[in-house]
Design an enzyme around this catalytic site. Sequence first.
Site, mmCIF file in Angstrom:
data_model
loop_
_atom_site.group_PDB
_atom_site.id
_atom_site.type_symbol
_atom_site.label_atom_id
_atom_site.label_comp_id
_atom_site.label_asym_id
_atom_site.label_seq_id
_atom_site.Cartn_x
_atom_site.Cartn_y
_atom_site.Cartn_z
ATOM 1 N N THR A 162 47.630 45.376 47.823
ATOM 2 C CA THR A 162 48.080 46.752 47.611
ATOM 3 C C THR A 162 47.216 47.351 46.507
ATOM 4 O O THR A 162 46.255 46.750 46.065
ATOM 5 C CB THR A 162 49.558 46.775 47.199
ATOM 6 O OG1 THR A 162 49.739 45.916 46.048
ATOM 7 C CG2 THR A 162 50.450 46.276 48.311
ATOM 8 N N HIS B 219 45.329 40.945 39.542
ATOM 9 C CA HIS B 219 46.144 41.297 40.701
ATOM 10 C C HIS B 219 46.838 42.639 40.464
ATOM 11 O O HIS B 219 47.258 42.943 39.344
ATOM 12 C CB HIS B 219 47.190 40.218 40.963
ATOM 13 C CG HIS B 219 46.597 38.857 41.173
ATOM 14 N ND1 HIS B 219 46.245 38.027 40.136
ATOM 15 C CD2 HIS B 219 46.280 38.190 42.320
ATOM 16 C CE1 HIS B 219 45.738 36.897 40.625
ATOM 17 N NE2 HIS B 219 45.746 36.975 41.942
ATOM 18 N N HIS B 220 46.982 43.413 41.504
ATOM 19 C CA HIS B 220 47.601 44.728 41.399
ATOM 20 C C HIS B 220 49.022 44.634 40.856
ATOM 21 O O HIS B 220 49.801 43.773 41.283
ATOM 22 C CB HIS B 220 47.616 45.396 42.784
ATOM 23 C CG HIS B 220 48.312 46.716 42.804
ATOM 24 N ND1 HIS B 220 49.267 47.031 43.745
ATOM 25 C CD2 HIS B 220 48.199 47.798 41.997
ATOM 26 C CE1 HIS B 220 49.703 48.262 43.522
ATOM 27 N NE2 HIS B 220 49.067 48.752 42.467
ATOM 28 N N GLY B 221 49.368 45.530 39.947
ATOM 29 C CA GLY B 221 50.729 45.586 39.402
ATOM 30 C C GLY B 221 51.666 46.280 40.369
ATOM 31 O O GLY B 221 52.244 47.333 40.069
#
Length: 398
Positions: free
Chosen positions: A231, A202-204
Amino acid sequence: FNHNPAPPILSGLVGSEMCIRDSSYSNHLTSHSPILISNKIYQLLPFDQSHPLALNRIMPVIGLAQSLNWLDESQYKESSIASVNMLARYHNVDYVEAVLSAENNRCIPGTLGKRFNLGRRGNSYFSKIFTRPATTAGASILAGQLLAHNEEGIIFSPAGGNHHAKKNQAAGFCIFNDPVLGILSMLDNGLKKVLYVDLDAHHGDGVQEAFQHDDRVFTISIHEKNRWPYTGKISERGLGNIRNLPVPKDLNDNEMRTLISEGVIPLGEEFEPDALVIQSGADALLDDPQSQLSLSNLALWDAVKCLIKLSRRILVLGGGGYNPWATVRAWTGIWGLLNRQNLDVELPLAAMGILRGLEWKHSKGRNVPYHWSANLMDSPNLGSVRPEINEIICEIRK
Protein backbone atom coordinates in the site's frame (compact mmCIF):
# COMPACT_ATOMS: atom_id res chain seq x y z
CA PHE A 1 7.24 17.09 33.07
CA ASN A 2 7.07 15.44 36.44
CA HIS A 3 9.32 12.40 36.50
CA ASN A 4 8.88 9.21 38.48
CA PRO A 5 12.12 7.78 39.86
CA ALA A 6 13.67 5.19 37.60
CA PRO A 7 13.03 1.58 38.63
CA PRO A 8 15.96 -0.66 39.55
CA ILE A 9 16.12 -1.91 35.97
CA LEU A 10 17.70 1.34 34.85
CA SER A 11 20.59 1.37 37.29
CA GLY A 12 21.29 -2.33 36.86
CA LEU A 13 21.76 -2.53 33.08
CA VAL A 14 25.26 -1.35 32.41
CA GLY A 15 27.45 -4.32 32.05
CA SER A 16 30.06 12.31 4.70
CA GLU A 17 29.16 15.76 5.74
CA MET A 18 25.64 15.01 6.82
CA CYS A 19 24.07 17.82 8.84
CA ILE A 20 23.97 15.48 11.84
CA ARG A 21 27.66 16.27 12.36
CA ASP A 22 26.95 19.88 13.27
CA SER A 23 25.29 21.10 16.47
CA SER A 24 22.69 23.40 14.92
CA TYR A 25 19.83 21.09 15.86
CA SER A 26 20.27 22.07 19.52
CA ASN A 27 18.71 25.44 18.79
CA HIS A 28 15.48 23.72 17.82
CA LEU A 29 15.10 21.49 20.86
CA THR A 30 13.07 22.49 23.87
CA SER A 31 14.45 23.51 27.23
CA HIS A 32 13.03 20.35 28.85
CA SER A 33 15.17 17.25 29.15
CA PRO A 34 13.83 14.49 26.90
CA ILE A 35 12.02 11.57 28.50
CA LEU A 36 12.55 7.93 27.61
CA ILE A 37 9.56 5.68 28.31
CA SER A 38 10.11 1.94 28.65
CA ASN A 39 9.23 -1.03 30.84
CA LYS A 40 10.81 -4.11 32.40
CA ILE A 41 8.63 -6.35 30.23
CA TYR A 42 11.03 -5.82 27.32
CA GLN A 43 13.55 -8.03 29.08
CA LEU A 44 11.38 -10.86 27.72
CA LEU A 45 11.58 -11.52 24.01
CA PRO A 46 8.39 -11.53 21.91
CA PHE A 47 7.48 -14.49 19.69
CA ASP A 48 9.47 -17.71 19.36
CA GLN A 49 13.08 -17.99 18.28
CA SER A 50 12.23 -18.50 14.61
CA HIS A 51 10.33 -15.20 14.34
CA PRO A 52 12.07 -12.21 12.68
CA LEU A 53 11.26 -10.05 15.72
CA ALA A 54 12.52 -12.49 18.37
CA LEU A 55 15.21 -9.92 19.10
CA ASN A 56 16.54 -8.12 22.15
CA ARG A 57 16.24 -4.52 20.92
CA ILE A 58 14.82 -2.31 23.66
CA MET A 59 16.82 -3.03 26.80
CA PRO A 60 20.18 -2.78 24.99
CA VAL A 61 19.23 0.75 23.88
CA ILE A 62 18.71 1.71 27.51
CA GLY A 63 21.90 -0.05 28.58
CA LEU A 64 23.95 1.52 25.80
CA ALA A 65 22.60 5.01 26.53
CA GLN A 66 23.38 4.58 30.20
CA SER A 67 26.90 3.31 29.52
CA LEU A 68 27.49 6.51 27.51
CA ASN A 69 26.09 8.64 30.36
CA TRP A 70 23.29 9.79 28.06
CA LEU A 71 20.41 8.63 30.27
CA ASP A 72 19.80 10.13 33.69
CA GLU A 73 17.37 8.47 36.09
CA SER A 74 15.24 11.62 36.08
CA GLN A 75 14.67 11.14 32.35
CA TYR A 76 13.33 7.60 32.61
CA LYS A 77 9.61 6.90 32.94
CA GLU A 78 8.05 3.47 33.38
CA SER A 79 5.03 2.85 31.19
CA SER A 80 1.96 1.08 32.51
CA ILE A 81 -0.33 -1.38 30.74
CA ALA A 82 -3.15 0.16 28.73
CA SER A 83 -6.54 -1.12 29.84
CA VAL A 84 -9.11 -2.71 27.56
CA ASN A 85 -11.06 0.56 27.60
CA MET A 86 -7.96 2.58 26.69
CA LEU A 87 -7.18 0.27 23.79
CA ALA A 88 -10.82 0.38 22.69
CA ARG A 89 -10.42 4.12 22.08
CA TYR A 90 -9.35 2.91 18.65
CA HIS A 91 -9.52 -0.88 18.41
CA ASN A 92 -12.79 -2.80 18.42
CA VAL A 93 -13.46 -4.06 21.93
CA ASP A 94 -14.10 -7.63 20.77
CA TYR A 95 -10.68 -7.67 19.14
CA VAL A 96 -8.99 -6.35 22.29
CA GLU A 97 -10.80 -8.91 24.42
CA ALA A 98 -9.80 -11.70 22.04
CA VAL A 99 -6.12 -10.78 22.46
CA LEU A 100 -6.53 -10.68 26.24
CA SER A 101 -8.30 -14.05 26.17
CA ALA A 102 -5.49 -15.54 24.09
CA GLU A 103 -2.97 -14.58 26.75
CA ASN A 104 -5.14 -15.77 29.63
CA ASN A 105 -5.99 -19.08 27.94
CA ARG A 106 -2.53 -19.57 26.44
CA CYS A 107 -3.94 -20.29 23.00
CA ILE A 108 -5.77 -18.73 20.08
CA PRO A 109 -8.91 -20.62 19.00
CA GLY A 110 -9.01 -21.18 15.25
CA THR A 111 -12.17 -19.16 14.69
CA LEU A 112 -10.81 -16.13 16.55
CA GLY A 113 -7.42 -16.48 14.88
CA LYS A 114 -8.95 -16.30 11.44
CA ARG A 115 -11.31 -13.46 12.36
CA PHE A 116 -8.65 -11.28 13.96
CA ASN A 117 -5.56 -12.45 12.04
CA LEU A 118 -3.99 -13.77 15.25
CA GLY A 119 -1.64 -16.74 15.32
CA ARG A 120 -1.10 -16.50 11.57
CA ARG A 121 0.83 -14.52 8.96
CA GLY A 122 3.62 -13.67 11.39
CA ASN A 123 1.29 -12.48 14.15
CA SER A 124 2.25 -15.49 16.22
CA TYR A 125 1.04 -16.37 19.67
CA PHE A 126 3.45 -15.64 22.53
CA SER A 127 2.98 -15.68 26.28
CA LYS A 128 2.60 -11.89 26.68
CA ILE A 129 0.58 -11.35 23.50
CA PHE A 130 -1.68 -8.87 25.31
CA THR A 131 0.52 -7.44 28.05
CA ARG A 132 3.55 -6.51 25.96
CA PRO A 133 1.75 -4.58 23.17
CA ALA A 134 -0.68 -3.11 25.73
CA THR A 135 2.34 -1.78 27.65
CA THR A 136 3.74 -0.26 24.47
CA ALA A 137 0.35 1.32 23.77
CA GLY A 138 0.29 2.60 27.34
CA ALA A 139 3.57 4.39 26.70
CA SER A 140 2.24 6.17 23.61
CA ILE A 141 -0.99 7.12 25.38
CA LEU A 142 0.99 8.51 28.31
CA ALA A 143 3.28 10.39 25.94
CA GLY A 144 0.28 11.94 24.21
CA GLN A 145 -1.12 13.13 27.53
CA LEU A 146 2.20 14.59 28.69
CA LEU A 147 2.82 16.42 25.46
CA ALA A 148 -0.72 17.79 25.25
CA HIS A 149 -0.53 19.15 28.80
CA ASN A 150 2.80 20.92 28.21
CA GLU A 151 3.73 23.61 25.76
CA GLU A 152 6.87 21.74 24.75
CA GLY A 153 8.59 18.44 25.32
CA ILE A 154 10.40 15.51 23.73
CA ILE A 155 9.57 11.87 24.43
CA PHE A 156 11.24 8.75 23.05
CA SER A 157 9.53 5.35 23.23
CA PRO A 158 11.78 2.88 21.37
CA ALA A 159 9.32 0.01 21.80
CA GLY A 160 6.62 2.00 20.01
CA GLY A 161 5.92 2.39 16.32
CA ASN A 162 3.64 -0.62 15.72
CA HIS A 163 2.12 1.02 12.69
CA HIS A 164 0.49 -1.92 10.88
CA ALA A 165 -2.16 -3.01 13.41
CA LYS A 166 -5.72 -2.41 12.21
CA LYS A 167 -8.83 -1.47 14.11
CA ASN A 168 -9.94 -5.10 14.40
CA GLN A 169 -6.94 -7.16 13.26
CA ALA A 170 -3.29 -7.81 13.93
CA ALA A 171 -0.99 -7.14 11.00
CA GLY A 172 2.72 -7.06 10.28
CA PHE A 173 3.77 -8.35 13.74
CA CYS A 174 1.75 -5.49 15.29
CA ILE A 175 -1.07 -6.29 17.75
CA PHE A 176 -2.12 -2.80 18.92
CA ASN A 177 -1.44 0.37 16.98
CA ASP A 178 0.33 2.52 19.54
CA PRO A 179 1.03 5.44 17.12
CA VAL A 180 -2.71 5.79 16.51
CA LEU A 181 -3.49 5.58 20.22
CA GLY A 182 -0.78 8.13 21.01
CA ILE A 183 -2.11 10.58 18.42
CA LEU A 184 -5.68 10.12 19.67
CA SER A 185 -4.41 10.80 23.18
CA MET A 186 -2.98 14.11 21.98
CA LEU A 187 -6.21 15.07 20.22
CA ASP A 188 -8.39 13.97 23.16
CA ASN A 189 -6.33 16.17 25.46
CA GLY A 190 -6.76 19.34 23.46
CA LEU A 191 -4.27 19.43 20.61
CA LYS A 192 -5.73 20.41 17.25
CA LYS A 193 -3.25 19.17 14.64
CA VAL A 194 -0.73 16.32 14.68
CA LEU A 195 1.85 15.52 12.01
CA TYR A 196 2.90 11.86 11.67
CA VAL A 197 6.07 11.06 9.72
CA ASP A 198 6.92 7.40 9.13
CA LEU A 199 10.54 6.54 8.24
CA ASP A 200 10.12 2.75 8.32
CA ALA A 201 10.95 0.74 5.20
CA HIS A 202 7.33 -0.48 5.22
CA HIS A 203 4.33 1.75 4.59
CA GLY A 204 2.60 3.03 7.73
CA ASP A 205 -0.70 1.62 6.51
CA GLY A 206 -2.45 1.24 9.86
CA VAL A 207 -1.89 4.87 10.82
CA GLN A 208 -2.93 6.15 7.41
CA GLU A 209 -6.09 4.03 7.54
CA ALA A 210 -6.98 5.33 11.00
CA PHE A 211 -6.78 9.01 10.03
CA GLN A 212 -7.55 9.08 6.31
CA HIS A 213 -10.86 10.79 7.05
CA ASP A 214 -9.57 13.05 9.86
CA ASP A 215 -7.89 16.20 8.61
CA ARG A 216 -6.57 16.98 12.10
CA VAL A 217 -3.83 14.44 11.37
CA PHE A 218 -1.42 14.68 8.45
CA THR A 219 0.35 11.36 7.68
CA ILE A 220 3.55 11.15 5.65
CA SER A 221 5.26 7.84 4.93
CA ILE A 222 8.62 7.22 3.26
CA HIS A 223 8.83 3.52 2.38
CA GLU A 224 10.24 1.09 -0.14
CA LYS A 225 8.20 0.79 -3.32
CA ASN A 226 6.59 -2.60 -4.03
CA ARG A 227 7.28 -3.96 -0.55
CA TRP A 228 4.75 -5.45 1.87
CA PRO A 229 2.03 -4.35 2.70
CA TYR A 230 1.94 -3.13 -0.93
CA THR A 231 0.00 0.00 0.00
CA GLY A 232 1.10 3.61 0.20
CA LYS A 233 0.92 4.59 -3.43
CA ILE A 234 1.88 8.14 -4.24
CA SER A 235 -1.65 8.77 -5.56
CA GLU A 236 -3.30 8.14 -2.16
CA ARG A 237 -4.40 11.46 -0.63
CA GLY A 238 -7.38 10.86 1.71
CA LEU A 239 -8.86 14.27 2.50
CA GLY A 240 -5.62 15.80 1.26
CA ASN A 241 -4.00 14.87 4.58
CA ILE A 242 -1.97 11.93 3.23
CA ARG A 243 1.35 11.91 1.41
CA ASN A 244 3.24 8.75 0.47
CA LEU A 245 6.80 8.64 -0.83
CA PRO A 246 7.38 5.11 -2.25
CA VAL A 247 11.11 5.08 -2.93
CA PRO A 248 13.22 2.81 -5.15
CA LYS A 249 15.55 0.17 -3.75
CA ASP A 250 19.13 1.17 -2.87
CA LEU A 251 17.98 4.50 -1.45
CA ASN A 252 21.13 6.34 -0.32
CA ASP A 253 21.79 8.95 2.34
CA ASN A 254 21.80 11.92 -0.03
CA GLU A 255 18.47 10.85 -1.49
CA MET A 256 16.92 10.49 1.95
CA ARG A 257 18.07 13.94 2.96
CA THR A 258 16.67 15.39 -0.27
CA LEU A 259 13.29 13.75 0.37
CA ILE A 260 13.19 15.15 3.89
CA SER A 261 14.46 18.66 3.20
CA GLU A 262 12.70 19.32 -0.10
CA GLY A 263 9.60 17.14 0.30
CA VAL A 264 8.60 16.47 3.89
CA ILE A 265 9.77 19.64 5.63
CA PRO A 266 7.84 22.06 3.38
CA LEU A 267 4.67 19.99 3.84
CA GLY A 268 5.14 19.99 7.60
CA GLU A 269 5.73 23.73 7.69
CA GLU A 270 2.54 24.33 5.74
CA PHE A 271 0.54 22.11 8.12
CA GLU A 272 1.87 23.87 11.27
CA PRO A 273 1.31 20.96 13.68
CA ASP A 274 0.77 21.25 17.42
CA ALA A 275 2.73 18.01 17.81
CA LEU A 276 4.96 15.78 15.73
CA VAL A 277 5.15 11.98 15.87
CA ILE A 278 8.12 10.31 14.17
CA GLN A 279 8.17 6.57 13.54
CA SER A 280 11.89 5.82 13.29
CA GLY A 281 11.93 2.23 12.06
CA ALA A 282 15.49 1.04 11.45
CA ASP A 283 14.71 -1.46 8.71
CA ALA A 284 15.63 0.97 5.92
CA LEU A 285 19.27 0.67 6.97
CA LEU A 286 21.77 -1.08 4.71
CA ASP A 287 22.47 -3.80 7.29
CA ASP A 288 18.81 -4.75 7.75
CA PRO A 289 17.56 -7.89 5.96
CA GLN A 290 13.92 -6.85 5.59
CA SER A 291 14.34 -4.21 2.89
CA GLN A 292 16.52 -3.36 -0.07
CA LEU A 293 17.16 0.22 1.01
CA SER A 294 20.72 1.27 1.74
CA LEU A 295 20.73 4.00 4.37
CA SER A 296 23.37 4.47 7.04
CA ASN A 297 22.22 5.33 10.53
CA LEU A 298 23.56 8.82 9.83
CA ALA A 299 20.70 9.29 7.36
CA LEU A 300 18.12 8.22 9.95
CA TRP A 301 19.59 10.56 12.57
CA ASP A 302 19.78 13.35 10.02
CA ALA A 303 16.09 12.88 9.16
CA VAL A 304 15.07 13.07 12.81
CA LYS A 305 17.31 16.10 13.37
CA CYS A 306 15.66 17.94 10.47
CA LEU A 307 12.11 16.92 11.40
CA ILE A 308 12.21 18.01 15.03
CA LYS A 309 12.32 21.63 13.88
CA LEU A 310 8.65 21.30 12.93
CA SER A 311 7.13 21.30 16.42
CA ARG A 312 7.82 21.99 20.09
CA ARG A 313 6.01 18.79 21.08
CA ILE A 314 7.77 15.70 19.76
CA LEU A 315 7.15 11.98 20.18
CA VAL A 316 9.73 9.66 18.62
CA LEU A 317 8.82 5.99 18.33
CA GLY A 318 10.79 2.92 17.25
CA GLY A 319 9.35 0.56 14.66
CA GLY A 320 10.86 -2.05 12.39
CA GLY A 321 14.44 -3.18 12.77
CA TYR A 322 15.51 -6.78 12.25
CA ASN A 323 19.27 -6.60 12.72
CA PRO A 324 19.75 -6.06 16.47
CA TRP A 325 23.16 -4.40 16.12
CA ALA A 326 21.96 -1.94 13.50
CA THR A 327 18.72 -1.22 15.35
CA VAL A 328 20.20 -0.75 18.83
CA ARG A 329 22.94 1.55 17.55
CA ALA A 330 20.47 3.57 15.46
CA TRP A 331 17.99 4.10 18.28
CA THR A 332 20.69 4.84 20.84
CA GLY A 333 21.93 7.49 18.45
CA ILE A 334 18.45 8.99 18.21
CA TRP A 335 18.32 9.25 21.99
CA GLY A 336 21.76 10.88 21.96
CA LEU A 337 20.61 13.32 19.29
CA LEU A 338 17.57 14.33 21.32
CA ASN A 339 19.93 14.96 24.26
CA ARG A 340 22.35 17.11 22.24
CA GLN A 341 25.14 14.56 22.53
CA ASN A 342 28.11 14.12 20.22
CA LEU A 343 27.27 10.99 18.22
CA ASP A 344 30.77 10.60 16.79
CA VAL A 345 31.86 9.02 20.05
CA GLU A 346 34.28 6.27 20.96
CA LEU A 347 32.34 3.51 22.68
CA PRO A 348 33.49 2.60 26.20
CA LEU A 349 34.13 -1.04 27.03
CA ALA A 350 30.77 -1.35 28.81
CA ALA A 351 28.95 -0.25 25.65
CA MET A 352 30.95 -2.60 23.46
CA GLY A 353 30.14 -5.42 25.88
CA ILE A 354 26.41 -4.77 25.51
CA LEU A 355 26.66 -4.89 21.73
CA ARG A 356 28.83 -8.00 21.75
CA GLY A 357 26.25 -9.71 23.93
CA LEU A 358 23.51 -9.42 21.30
CA GLU A 359 22.28 -12.52 19.48
CA TRP A 360 20.62 -12.93 16.09
CA LYS A 361 19.24 -16.15 14.65
CA HIS A 362 20.18 -15.15 11.13
CA SER A 363 23.01 -16.08 8.79
CA LYS A 364 24.38 -12.54 9.08
CA GLY A 365 24.57 -12.97 12.83
CA ARG A 366 27.15 -15.77 12.66
CA ASN A 367 30.16 -13.66 11.72
CA VAL A 368 29.50 -10.22 13.14
CA PRO A 369 31.54 -7.38 11.60
CA TYR A 370 33.77 -5.60 14.08
CA HIS A 371 32.17 -2.18 13.56
CA TRP A 372 28.74 -3.47 14.63
CA SER A 373 29.98 -3.60 18.21
CA ALA A 374 32.84 -1.06 18.11
CA ASN A 375 31.19 2.05 16.64
CA LEU A 376 27.90 3.84 17.09
CA MET A 377 28.06 5.55 13.70
CA ASP A 378 27.90 3.80 10.36
CA SER A 379 29.99 4.99 7.46
CA PRO A 380 27.84 7.28 5.32
CA ASN A 381 26.37 5.83 2.14
CA LEU A 382 26.55 8.80 -0.17
CA GLY A 383 25.49 8.81 -3.79
CA SER A 384 23.76 10.74 -6.53
CA VAL A 385 20.12 11.74 -6.31
CA ARG A 386 18.25 9.79 -8.98
CA PRO A 387 15.58 11.47 -11.14
CA GLU A 388 12.88 9.30 -9.53
CA ILE A 389 13.53 10.99 -6.18
CA ASN A 390 12.93 14.45 -7.62
CA GLU A 391 9.81 13.15 -9.38
CA ILE A 392 8.44 11.94 -6.03
CA ILE A 393 9.08 15.34 -4.46
CA CYS A 394 7.34 17.16 -7.30
CA GLU A 395 4.32 14.85 -7.07
CA ILE A 396 3.78 15.12 -3.31
CA ARG A 397 4.09 18.91 -3.39
CA LYS A 398 1.15 19.20 -5.82
